[in-house]
Write a protein that holds these residues in place. Structure first.
Motif, mmCIF file in Angstrom:
data_model
loop_
_atom_site.group_PDB
_atom_site.id
_atom_site.type_symbol
_atom_site.label_atom_id
_atom_site.label_comp_id
_atom_site.label_asym_id
_atom_site.label_seq_id
_atom_site.Cartn_x
_atom_site.Cartn_y
_atom_site.Cartn_z
ATOM 1 N N TYR A 155 35.495 55.326 74.384
ATOM 2 C CA TYR A 155 36.796 55.168 75.043
ATOM 3 C C TYR A 155 37.128 56.420 75.867
ATOM 4 O O TYR A 155 37.667 56.320 76.970
ATOM 5 C CB TYR A 155 37.886 54.917 74.014
ATOM 6 N N SER A 160 38.939 52.352 78.786
ATOM 7 C CA SER A 160 39.099 50.910 78.884
ATOM 8 C C SER A 160 38.595 50.274 77.594
ATOM 9 O O SER A 160 37.441 50.486 77.204
ATOM 10 C CB SER A 160 38.308 50.360 80.075
ATOM 11 N N TYR A 163 35.692 48.088 78.275
ATOM 12 C CA TYR A 163 34.456 48.850 78.464
ATOM 13 C C TYR A 163 33.834 49.197 77.108
ATOM 14 O O TYR A 163 32.623 49.087 76.921
ATOM 15 C CB TYR A 163 34.769 50.117 79.243
#
Length: 322
Positions: A155, A160, A163
């Motif tokens: 992170y 995100s 992500y």
């Protein structure tokens, strides 16, 4: 600060309908504490040998950081150095990121030394060795050491939640799992499944488009499945019902392996949705799918009990393309 990141990440994953169990189980899934995971067929099909070796060597500088995490980031950011998108081999992209691992200039400068053997001097984010080793140092500094805070470290790399889920799920497909390559009958499964699911995970964030079948532009559920298996060398029909009808059925309750197709609808003759099975995380089955209009390709939990409800649909069953 680390606790805040984990809290934010967990909340974000919940909103993204990705099982928060991924966070609790990431270390064990990726081989932390159990030696260096060997490369799966999905990894060897996707990652050039030199880059695979580089990921393994760089990860070894941070005990507890699985090389699969570095490989997943490298795949997402630059297709392991094979992408020709702006900023990968020179200059910067629209966000100002540079190189194979897509660093902001100040961040790379903070983690580019010591220069590893084979790296450029002075260090360069466009040099594979420099970029991967710098990424390993950054992840290590942000909590990846000993695998204690892998989700928080990822992170911090890219703020995100989507992500993070993409990196962790893709990394899982890169670690070979003996139990995931043998079916209940003891027969060896095709390598196509892991390759297909690995590619599908790389499409997370692509918008749902009815009738869509274009990477980075849009997919519907069956378009994603067809495209993923095409990459793996397997030709499938275009629509979900035909995909269900023409692929070998698994017995109800049979163990699923990465790449199996999971189907939802009103019954065997009324298939409305399909996804690709990723794996089990803390008892929850995870698939990657293109869900519906207004959503993006994502990883999410689903029930694998025949007849179980999934929104307004029922879980019908699974097949295994070969």
């Amino acid at each position: 600060m680390r606790g805040v990141l984990v809290t934010v990440l967990a909340a974000g994953l919940a909103v993204a309908v990705v099982s928060t169990a991924i966070l609790a189980s990431a270390a064990s899934l990726l081989g932390v504490g159990s030696g260096t995971p060997s490369a799966s067929s999905a990894a060897t099909a996707k990652i050039p040998p030199a880059m695979l070796t580089l990921y393994e060597q760089a990860a070894a500088t941070c005990p507890g950081l699985p090389w699969t995490i570095l490989a997943a980031i490298g795949t997402i950011e630059s297709d392991n150095g094979q992408s020709n998108l702006p900023g990968v081999h020179g200059g910067a992209n629209a966000a100002g990121a540079m190189g194979l691992m897509q660093f902001e200039p100040a961040t790379f400068a903070a983690y580019d030394e010591p220069v590893p053997s084979g790296g450029a001097d002075p260090p360069s984010p466009y040099d594979p060795t420099d970029a991967v080793y710098a990424a390993a140092r950054l992840l290590c500094a942000d909590g990846a050491a000993s695998g204690a805070s892998l989700p928080a470290a990822v992170y911090a790399y890219n703020h995100s939640a989507g992500y993070v889920s993409q990196v962790l799920a893709l990394a899982q497909t890169y670690a070979s799992s003996p139990s995931a390559t043998t079916s209940e009958t003891g027969s060896s499964d095709s390598a196509a499944g892991p390759v297909a699911v690995s590619w599908a995970l790389s499409q997370i964030g692509t918008p749902y488009v009815w009738g869509g079948e274009t990477p980075g532009v849009g997919f519907d559920c069956s378009g994603l499945v067809q495209a993923a298996y095409a990459v793996a060398g397997v030709s499938l029909p275009r629509v979900a019902q035909d995909q269900y009808n023409t692929t070998p059925k698994l017995a109800p309750g049979a163990a699923l392996v990465p790449g199996d197709l999971v189907f939802f609808g009103g019954g065997p003759d009324s298939i409305d949705h399909v996804g690709l099975y990723v794996g089990v995380v803390s008892g929850q089955n995870i698939m990657v799918d293109a869900p519906h209009t207004g959503a993006d390709v994502r990883a999410e939990a689903f029930p694998a009990a025949p007849g179980a409800g999934f929104g307004s649909l029922l879980y019908v069953g699974a097949t295994r393309p070969i």
